[in-house]
Motif scaffolding. Structure first.
Motif, PDB file in Angstrom:
ATOM      1  N   ASP A  16       0.815  -1.210   0.000  1.00 63.77           N
ATOM      2  CA  ASP A  16       0.000   0.000   0.000  1.00 63.77           C
ATOM      3  C   ASP A  16       0.854   1.268   0.000  1.00 63.77           C
ATOM      4  O   ASP A  16       0.505   2.264  -0.651  1.00 63.77           O
ATOM      5  N   ILE A  17       1.977   1.250   0.725  1.00 62.95           N
ATOM      6  CA  ILE A  17       2.885   2.400   0.699  1.00 62.95           C
ATOM      7  C   ILE A  17       3.447   2.580  -0.708  1.00 62.95           C
ATOM      8  O   ILE A  17       3.518   3.711  -1.221  1.00 62.95           O
ATOM      9  N   LEU A  18       3.825   1.487  -1.341  1.00 61.64           N
ATOM     10  CA  LEU A  18       4.370   1.558  -2.700  1.00 61.64           C
ATOM     11  C   LEU A  18       3.330   2.102  -3.670  1.00 61.64           C
ATOM     12  O   LEU A  18       3.618   3.018  -4.457  1.00 61.64           O
ATOM     13  N   ILE A  19       2.124   1.576  -3.613  1.00 66.47           N
ATOM     14  CA  ILE A  19       1.070   2.010  -4.529  1.00 66.47           C
ATOM     15  C   ILE A  19       0.744   3.491  -4.317  1.00 66.47           C
ATOM     16  O   ILE A  19       0.602   4.267  -5.270  1.00 66.47           O
ATOM     17  N   SER A  20       0.644   3.893  -3.048  1.00 62.58           N
ATOM     18  CA  SER A  20       0.340   5.286  -2.738  1.00 62.58           C
ATOM     19  C   SER A  20       1.384   6.232  -3.312  1.00 62.58           C
ATOM     20  O   SER A  20       1.052   7.267  -3.914  1.00 62.58           O
ATOM     21  N   ASN A  21       2.652   5.875  -3.168  1.00 63.29           N
ATOM     22  CA  ASN A  21       3.717   6.739  -3.679  1.00 63.29           C
ATOM     23  C   ASN A  21       3.805   6.721  -5.194  1.00 63.29           C
ATOM     24  O   ASN A  21       4.122   7.743  -5.813  1.00 63.29           O
ATOM     25  N   LEU A  22       3.531   5.577  -5.811  1.00 65.59           N
ATOM     26  CA  LEU A  22       3.508   5.531  -7.278  1.00 65.59           C
ATOM     27  C   LEU A  22       2.382   6.396  -7.831  1.00 65.59           C
ATOM     28  O   LEU A  22       2.566   7.107  -8.823  1.00 65.59           O
ATOM     29  N   GLU A  23       1.222   6.327  -7.194  1.00 67.04           N
ATOM     30  CA  GLU A  23       0.086   7.134  -7.656  1.00 67.04           C
ATOM     31  C   GLU A  23       0.367   8.627  -7.492  1.00 67.04           C
ATOM     32  O   GLU A  23      -0.033   9.447  -8.327  1.00 67.04           O
ATOM     33  N   GLU A  24       1.069   8.982  -6.424  1.00 65.57           N
ATOM     34  CA  GLU A  24       1.372  10.388  -6.182  1.00 65.57           C
ATOM     35  C   GLU A  24       2.470  10.901  -7.096  1.00 65.57           C
ATOM     36  O   GLU A  24       2.392  12.031  -7.610  1.00 65.57           O
ATOM     37  N   GLU A  25       3.481  10.100  -7.329  1.00 61.42           N
ATOM     38  CA  GLU A  25       4.664  10.579  -8.055  1.00 61.42           C
ATOM     39  C   GLU A  25       4.681  10.233  -9.540  1.00 61.42           C
ATOM     40  O   GLU A  25       5.216  10.993 -10.356  1.00 61.42           O
ATOM     41  N   LEU A  26       4.110   9.058  -9.903  1.00 67.23           N
ATOM     42  CA  LEU A  26       4.324   8.548 -11.265  1.00 67.23           C
ATOM     43  C   LEU A  26       3.047   8.068 -11.952  1.00 67.23           C
ATOM     44  O   LEU A  26       3.120   7.292 -12.898  1.00 67.23           O
ATOM     45  N   SER A  27       1.893   8.517 -11.491  1.00 73.97           N
ATOM     46  CA  SER A  27       0.633   8.019 -12.067  1.00 73.97           C
ATOM     47  C   SER A  27       0.492   8.344 -13.548  1.00 73.97           C
ATOM     48  O   SER A  27      -0.188   7.627 -14.286  1.00 73.97           O
ATOM     49  N   ASP A  28       1.135   9.422 -14.001  1.00 71.97           N
ATOM     50  CA  ASP A  28       1.053   9.789 -15.420  1.00 71.97           C
ATOM     51  C   ASP A  28       2.027   8.993 -16.289  1.00 71.97           C
ATOM     52  O   ASP A  28       1.971   9.079 -17.516  1.00 71.97           O
ATOM     53  N   HIS A  29       2.894   8.223 -15.651  1.00 73.28           N
ATOM     54  CA  HIS A  29       3.977   7.592 -16.403  1.00 73.28           C
ATOM     55  C   HIS A  29       3.973   6.062 -16.346  1.00 73.28           C
ATOM     56  O   HIS A  29       4.696   5.421 -17.099  1.00 73.28           O
ATOM     57  N   LEU A  30       3.183   5.484 -15.460  1.00 71.77           N
ATOM     58  CA  LEU A  30       3.086   4.021 -15.443  1.00 71.77           C
ATOM     59  C   LEU A  30       1.746   3.590 -14.864  1.00 71.77           C
ATOM     60  O   LEU A  30       1.068   4.340 -14.174  1.00 71.77           O
ATOM     61  N   SER A  31       1.355   2.367 -15.183  1.00 70.53           N
ATOM     62  CA  SER A  31       0.126   1.778 -14.653  1.00 70.53           C
ATOM     63  C   SER A  31       0.454   0.393 -14.122  1.00 70.53           C
ATOM     64  O   SER A  31       1.494  -0.181 -14.446  1.00 70.53           O
TER      65      SER A  31
END
Length: 475
Positions: free
Chosen positions: A389-404
């Motif tokens: 959940d920490i990983l997903i939260s940070n990916l969504e905040e930092e890189l949501s426009d660049h990866l799925s």
């Protein structure tokens, strides 16, 4: 010159040139004293820089194969066969000719970078130190006395451990077997190696998932096995693809990781698991099931029944280990199968290492027997959910426009698709320079544009910084 360099090979060009000349000398085509082409001439013939030929000649000179005579050029050494002096073996040739193939260079590069360096490690497929049951092991050592013989163990492994694995499989995975059908191995990797070496022949065809566990692929290549891919989607493989490959290539074995698959995190639906077994029965083709993750499910609503638990005809060879539920360093894995298969594999293991070390087997048996085993699994699941959940939260905040990504409901891996056209290998090099590691997706499958982030290996407090470093590497 008819011979051509292979510019797609992993072997450096200078080494290919040196090896070629070495072979010509060994075959008597370049006798002692033969004048070799000048560096410029050979470079022009082969279409390479002069420096490449210079390096190749330097290698041959260091081995005592050639001599450089001012004003006369480069010649095969007059004493190339060592009649009057000793010679150093050409170890590069020996390394090149070995039948057991190495890991891909990029994997060797990642491994070299992550060991002994202060990197945030999303690459290693193992548990973090804070997830390993150190306190339980300390308690076992404090309360239990070790009375086992320190001699060679039974080829199949310590009977006490095998008995506890039998009970563990029935209690936790609804797999019924006897101690005679269990072989203790040095992790799941050795189990895979034994299956490939003992049950398949050079030229046999097998089917495996795409993408899949990368370290099994060199084992197939070393054994000369023909491999055919089963594409993995959000819900695992399509069982009908097995039938398709059998009809066209007569595949002899299928390798699957159906529960929280590595690297995608997907789970094969129960109906599709049953269909896989139906196809195996129709064709008489065995299934090798690798099951590292079924105990670390994040939801009680998910059916994690293994293929082996559904198999009532003996079609499945089942492989698992302690690596993802306790500690990879114990090197305790096991394979469950028909008695005659287990005896064959045990005989091969005995030839390789005379059986597994008794002390880690004793520790593993005591761990399985402990009342704290189930408590440890619950703790492990809780902590892995936290890390995911920490990983997903940070990916969504930092890189949501660049990866799925698909959110896994178990296991330790997050499979990410890059939205931008980014070369994943160049991204890896920049990431390593910025202090973070991951695995490029094309190392695990046939498609580029993916990366695998393993949240099981990273301490929770470092995940946010790891994603910040990854983002910095993308731009």
């Amino acid at each position: 010159m008819e011979w051509k360099l292979d510019k797609q090979s992993d072997i450096p060009l200078y080494q290919q040139i040196a090896n070629f000349i070495q072979k010509r000398i060994a075959y008597g085509e370049y006798p002692p004293g033969t004048l070799l082409p000048s560096e410029r001439t050979l470079a022009k013939e082969l279409g390479v820089n002069r420096g490449t030929v210079v390096t190749a000649y330097d290698v041959l000179y260091s081995h005592g194969t050639i001599e450089r005579i001012k004003g006369s050029g480069t010649k095969v050494h007059k004493d190339v066969w060592g009649l009057t002096r000793s010679r150093i073996p050409n170890w590069d040739l020996y390394v090149e000719r070995g039948s057991f193939l190495p890991n891909l260079p990029i994997y060797q590069h990642i491994r070299g970078e992550i060991h002994g360096k202060d990197l945030i490690n999303f690459a290693s497929g193992e548990l973090a130190h804070d997830l390993m049951p150190y306190d339980i092991f300390k308690e076992i050592l404090a309360k239990k006395e070790f009375h086992q013989s320190l001699g060679y163990e039974h080829p199949q492994g310590n009977l006490g451990l095998r008995d506890r694995i039998v009970k563990h499989l029935e209690d936790y995975k609804n797999i019924k077997c006897s101690s005679q059908s269990v072989l203790i191995t040095s992790g799941a990797q050795q189990a895979l190696h034994l299956v490939i070496q003992c049950l398949l022949n050079h030229g046999d065809a097998i089917a495996y998932e795409d993408p899949s566990y990368a370290h099994s692929l060199p084992l197939f290549r070393s054994a000369g096995i023909k491999t055919f891919k089963l594409p993995v989607g959000p819900n695992g493989i399509n069982p009908e693809d097995i039938l398709y490959l059998y009809q066209r290539h007569k595949i002899r074995m299928v390798f699957l990781n159906p529960i929280f698959q590595n690297p995608t995190g997907s789970i094969l639906s129960l109906n599709n698991r049953k269909r896989v077994l139906e196809i195996a029965r129709e064709l008489g083709v065995p299934i090798v099931e690798d099951d590292p993750y079924s105990l670390i499910s994040f939801s009680n609503d998910i059916d994690t029944s293994t293929l082996k638990s559904l198999d009532d005809r003996g079609h499945v060879l089942y492989i698992s280990s302690f690596s993802k539920i306790a500690a990879s360093g114990l090197r305790i894995g096991w394979i469950v199968g028909p008695d005659n298969v287990i005896q064959r594999l045990a005989d091969a293991k005995q030839q390789i290492d005379f059986g597994h070390s008794i002390f880690p087997q004793w520790m593993a048996a005591e761990f399985l027997d402990s009342d704290l085993f189930s408590t440890n699994i619950k703790y492990l699941v809780h902590k892995l959910i936290e890390k995911r959940d920490i990983l997903i939260s940070n990916l969504e905040e930092e890189l949501s426009d660049h990866l799925s990504f698909h959110v896994p409901e178990g296991g330790i891996h997050l499979w990410c698709r890059l939205r931008d056209e980014i070369n994943e290998y160049q991204l890896l090099e920049r990431a390593l320079r910025n202090g973070v590691a991951f695995v490029p997706g094309s190392l695990l499958g046939s498609k580029s544009g993916y990366i695998r982030l393993t949240y099981g290996r990273v301490e929770s407090k470092l995940i946010q910084e790891g994603i910040v470093r990854l983002k910095k590497s993308m731009f």
